[in-house]
Design a protein around this motif. Sequence first.
Motif, PDB file in Angstrom:
ATOM      1  N   ALA A  16       0.854  -1.342  -0.001  1.00 51.66           N
ATOM      2  CA  ALA A  16      -0.071  -0.185   0.082  1.00 51.66           C
ATOM      3  C   ALA A  16       0.834   1.238  -0.047  1.00 51.66           C
ATOM      4  CB  ALA A  16      -0.948   0.106   1.067  1.00 51.66           C
ATOM      5  N   LEU A  17       2.018   1.333   0.999  1.00 47.09           N
ATOM      6  CA  LEU A  17       2.637   2.500   0.846  1.00 47.09           C
ATOM      7  C   LEU A  17       3.413   2.900  -0.460  1.00 47.09           C
ATOM      8  CD1 LEU A  17       4.425   1.704   4.502  1.00 47.09           C
ATOM      9  CD2 LEU A  17       2.832   3.767   3.792  1.00 47.09           C
ATOM     10  N   TYR A  20      -0.148   3.873  -3.094  1.00 49.10           N
ATOM     11  CA  TYR A  20      -0.738   5.385  -2.955  1.00 49.10           C
ATOM     12  C   TYR A  20       0.092   6.260  -3.832  1.00 49.10           C
ATOM     13  CZ  TYR A  20      -3.694   4.144   0.954  1.00 49.10           C
ATOM     14  OH  TYR A  20      -4.770   3.459   1.816  1.00 49.10           O
ATOM     15  N   PRO A  21       1.432   6.327  -4.091  1.00 52.57           N
ATOM     16  CA  PRO A  21       1.835   7.333  -5.090  1.00 52.57           C
ATOM     17  C   PRO A  21       1.521   7.010  -6.406  1.00 52.57           C
ATOM     18  CG  PRO A  21       3.561   6.760  -3.293  1.00 52.57           C
ATOM     19  CD  PRO A  21       2.362   5.635  -3.144  1.00 52.57           C
ATOM     20  N   LEU A  22       1.033   6.126  -6.739  1.00 56.38           N
ATOM     21  CA  LEU A  22       0.504   5.490  -8.103  1.00 56.38           C
ATOM     22  C   LEU A  22      -1.080   5.772  -8.321  1.00 56.38           C
ATOM     23  CD1 LEU A  22       3.010   2.484  -9.022  1.00 56.38           C
ATOM     24  CD2 LEU A  22       3.427   4.968  -9.656  1.00 56.38           C
ATOM     25  N   ALA A  23      -1.436   6.279  -7.037  1.00 60.24           N
ATOM     26  CA  ALA A  23      -2.916   6.857  -7.217  1.00 60.24           C
ATOM     27  C   ALA A  23      -3.883   5.385  -7.086  1.00 60.24           C
ATOM     28  CB  ALA A  23      -3.409   7.536  -8.419  1.00 60.24           C
ATOM     29  N   LYS A  24      -3.302   4.293  -6.291  1.00 60.40           N
ATOM     30  CA  LYS A  24      -4.140   3.348  -6.042  1.00 60.40           C
ATOM     31  C   LYS A  24      -4.641   3.365  -4.558  1.00 60.40           C
ATOM     32  CE  LYS A  24      -2.484   1.913  -9.624  1.00 60.40           C
ATOM     33  NZ  LYS A  24      -2.890   2.367 -10.825  1.00 60.40           N
ATOM     34  N   GLU A 278       6.431  -1.554  -5.391  1.00 61.23           N
ATOM     35  CA  GLU A 278       6.150  -0.739  -6.468  1.00 61.23           C
ATOM     36  C   GLU A 278       5.769  -1.514  -7.739  1.00 61.23           C
ATOM     37  OE1 GLU A 278       7.615   3.240  -7.294  1.00 61.23           O
ATOM     38  OE2 GLU A 278       6.883   3.078  -9.039  1.00 61.23           O
ATOM     39  N   ARG A 282       2.444  -2.029  -9.767  1.00 63.72           N
ATOM     40  CA  ARG A 282       2.529  -1.902 -11.309  1.00 63.72           C
ATOM     41  C   ARG A 282       1.963  -3.018 -12.110  1.00 63.72           C
ATOM     42  NH1 ARG A 282       7.052   1.839 -14.139  1.00 63.72           N
ATOM     43  NH2 ARG A 282       7.414   3.327 -12.397  1.00 63.72           N
ATOM     44  N   HIS A 287       0.217  -1.401 -15.300  1.00 61.41           N
ATOM     45  CA  HIS A 287       1.306  -0.669 -16.022  1.00 61.41           C
ATOM     46  C   HIS A 287       2.507  -1.221 -16.219  1.00 61.41           C
ATOM     47  CE1 HIS A 287      -1.068   2.637 -14.111  1.00 61.41           C
ATOM     48  NE2 HIS A 287      -1.092   2.188 -13.095  1.00 61.41           N
ATOM     49  N   PRO A 288       3.498  -0.418 -17.210  1.00 56.63           N
ATOM     50  CA  PRO A 288       4.557  -0.824 -17.461  1.00 56.63           C
ATOM     51  C   PRO A 288       5.444  -1.042 -15.948  1.00 56.63           C
ATOM     52  CG  PRO A 288       4.332   1.454 -18.280  1.00 56.63           C
ATOM     53  CD  PRO A 288       3.220   1.037 -17.677  1.00 56.63           C
ATOM     54  N   LEU A 289       6.527  -1.966 -16.209  1.00 57.47           N
ATOM     55  CA  LEU A 289       7.217  -2.215 -14.990  1.00 57.47           C
ATOM     56  C   LEU A 289       8.376  -1.138 -14.815  1.00 57.47           C
ATOM     57  CD1 LEU A 289       8.067  -6.026 -15.782  1.00 57.47           C
ATOM     58  CD2 LEU A 289       6.244  -4.705 -14.225  1.00 57.47           C
ATOM     59  N   ASN A 291      12.133   0.308 -13.383  1.00 56.56           N
ATOM     60  CA  ASN A 291      13.642  -0.005 -13.391  1.00 56.56           C
ATOM     61  C   ASN A 291      14.176  -0.729 -12.113  1.00 56.56           C
ATOM     62  OD1 ASN A 291      16.312   0.148 -13.641  1.00 56.56           O
ATOM     63  ND2 ASN A 291      16.705   2.162 -13.831  1.00 56.56           N
TER      64      ASN A 291
ATOM     65  N   ARG B  13      -0.751  13.716   3.046  1.00 53.34           N
ATOM     66  CA  ARG B  13      -0.467  12.437   2.350  1.00 53.34           C
ATOM     67  C   ARG B  13       0.844  12.004   2.428  1.00 53.34           C
ATOM     68  NH1 ARG B  13      -3.506   9.450  -1.673  1.00 53.34           N
ATOM     69  NH2 ARG B  13      -2.363   8.798  -3.405  1.00 53.34           N
ATOM     70  N   GLU B 311       1.530   6.719 -18.323  1.00 51.81           N
ATOM     71  CA  GLU B 311       1.995   5.567 -18.692  1.00 51.81           C
ATOM     72  C   GLU B 311       3.451   5.593 -19.347  1.00 51.81           C
ATOM     73  OE1 GLU B 311       0.578   2.399 -17.956  1.00 51.81           O
ATOM     74  OE2 GLU B 311      -0.723   3.830 -16.787  1.00 51.81           O
ATOM     75  N   LEU B 323       1.644  10.624  -7.665  1.00 54.79           N
ATOM     76  CA  LEU B 323       0.288  11.084  -7.913  1.00 54.79           C
ATOM     77  C   LEU B 323      -0.217  11.481  -6.400  1.00 54.79           C
ATOM     78  CD1 LEU B 323      -0.895   8.819 -10.705  1.00 54.79           C
ATOM     79  CD2 LEU B 323       0.279  11.050 -10.728  1.00 54.79           C
ATOM     80  N   ASN B 325      -3.930  11.581  -6.566  1.00 54.67           N
ATOM     81  CA  ASN B 325      -5.411  10.995  -6.514  1.00 54.67           C
ATOM     82  C   ASN B 325      -6.331  12.154  -6.480  1.00 54.67           C
ATOM     83  OD1 ASN B 325      -6.815   8.766  -7.295  1.00 54.67           O
ATOM     84  ND2 ASN B 325      -6.506   7.943  -5.083  1.00 54.67           N
TER      85      ASN B 325
END
Lengths: 371, 371
Positions: A16-17, A20-24, A278, A282, A287-289, A291, B13, B311, B323, B325
């Motif tokens: 989760a941590l 969240y930065p990927l807007a999940k 992350e 992803r 999403h794409p993977l 690095n 956040r 993406e 992000l 959100n």
Amino acid sequence: MKIGVLGAGQLGRMLALAGYPLAKDFVFYDMSGSPSAGIGETIVDPEGKQLDDFLAKVDRVTYEFEHLPVDVAEKLAQHKPVHPCPRALAVCQNREAEKTLFGRLGIPTPQWQIADSAEGLKAAAEELGCPVVAKSVTEGYDGKGQAVLKSPDDAVQAWDSIGHPRVIVEKFVNFTREVSIIAVRAEDGELAFYPMAENIHHEGILRYSIAPAPQLQPHIQADAEDYIKSLLNELNYVGVLTLELFETPEGLMANEMAPRVHNSGHWTIEGAMTSQFENHIRAVSGHPLGNVAARGVSCMINIIGEHGDIERILELPYAHVHLYNKGERPGRKLGHVNILADSYEELVWRVKNCAQFLPGCPEFESSLTAN
Amino acid sequence: MKIGVLGAGQLGRMLALAGYPLAKDFVFYDMSGSPSAGIGETIVDPEGKQLDDFLAKVDRVTYEFEHLPVDVAEKLAQHKPVHPCPRALAVCQNREAEKTLFGRLGIPTPQWQIADSAEGLKAAAEELGCPVVAKSVTEGYDGKGQAVLKSPDDAVQAWDSIGHPRVIVEKFVNFTREVSIIAVRAEDGELAFYPMAENIHHEGILRYSIAPAPQLQPHIQADAEDYIKSLLNELNYVGVLTLELFETPEGLMANEMAPRVHNSGHWTIEGAMTSQFENHIRAVSGHPLGNVAARGVSCMINIIGEHGDIERILELPYAHVHLYNKGERPGRKLGHVNILADSYEELVWRVKNCAQFLPGCPEFESSLTAN
């Protein structure tokens, strides 16, 4: 996008941590009755009656532990995308199925046999040659349900201590060290492989992971990538997969796999460009993977049983503290510390310096400290 | 430990995301009616009736925005530790008090005067010499309540557009670039200073921050540290403080300060050993401070108004996406991307490569791209 996570422990917390930065957003489903993720929404459901509620709330499903009933995962997969696929769970829950798959894909393993009685165990020990390790075929976790036979005469006692109707008997491997590889596969089949880690266990619990594994010959990393790639593609896997291996003078031998982010990959939070958490999010989200390259060299130290002197560790300029907000209990994973350095030489003394503040932390004996 | 955060936007956040690994929990208190933290518990209280509930739930209080009534902060401070102290809030809410304090502490600023009428504004413009910038003494945020006077004759129009009974009039500074320094002070007075950032604004909104600021002379960093140190100690400040400055051929001039984590410090998430968010949580919680050294060179790119092609950005091996959100809206901060590199040369093309996927992102013009 709302991601449903089956299980609500520290792995879910760290997913989760990272998510969240990927807007999940996250909904955890806990059957243990003692969730510890401490973040997002948690459905506590020891009786398994709220699965439909859980499903209705989420867009995709993943899990943070592999001891989930496969039929539950299959039921969920009829309604929402479940990554990794239930078949990966089924394989990981059965050591016989796992080792059979390894063999079929050409992944070397220790020699093994199946026994379904004390007599069968004795016969297997004789045939393979002691010492052997006997493990229940199912439900093993962190050294439970296992026994070492130094002689075939230990068979009855070992059989009784395991207490399971079917065991896998493995010839003892004279390994140089334990290593693991973590890889991730995206929905479109894209693959990425983290540098391997060297893992140091003590009393059946992971204590240290050093990454990238020191003095690793390039062909060993390449072999491990080939092995895990064949597993990922065979299972049409989406997400992070971990393969634990023994390194021997003759090359790698697979021990077991875990269909999830793994303790031996916690170093990636600060030690890699994209963490395993992350990258799992992803992959699961389509999403794409990211690095997977390392940033310097790292050692993850587990905090087991007691927190120790966290204030002193927070003072160390090269240490990153990750606590799971759990109560102390012998053998319990309470957190980990990631130590960063620019060289292995520097890493060794930094790790030792940090470990002194963690009571019960075994001495740092690794390929870096061997004479 | 439960930390109460006044305000519930993206800064809160990111404070929470940094605080969970230190075993902190979070309660947000939102008076805007539109919280966006999306994590932890949020008390939405536009009428200000649930402050006692909030207080009862938390061990310590901090804030993520400085436009909070000072009397509210003072009331809270009677019951629970509030970091930074309400006096810091009071100073930051009033440009006159802020500039007065800067002057008293020997921190250079542009020449300024106070005006409380259109006539006074005109006289100030004449005395200082145009161009001047007039700003409402209170409630300014992100370029709102400001006007530039190219001539004293613009005074009436400027006064009307600002619409505030008291304005500060500042002589225009012919600066080379805008920079900021972020520092943190612990409960025991320990101090740490991040490397300064170069900030590029467009239409009054921060667009890019490059850190460490390229081609920065060591004495400039030393001056900035002296200035912010005197503020931190004067205010007996605990937590992260940001000081925005102009760099001129004659040295630094202070523009304004923010009593909180700051957009120009978002690069620290992957670009420093310890992020500004973690260091703020450490300070507020009474822990020792973390290492503020940079890891390579970084550029933070704000995502403003529209998300663009996320993406494609996720495919870039040197980009970290953060992000918030939030829904798209012109001028709204929706997220940011941290670009990492080993050299400034590499950084420039990476930033340009990323920016092409962000619609409306202004061209990357900085000290790195100047001829």
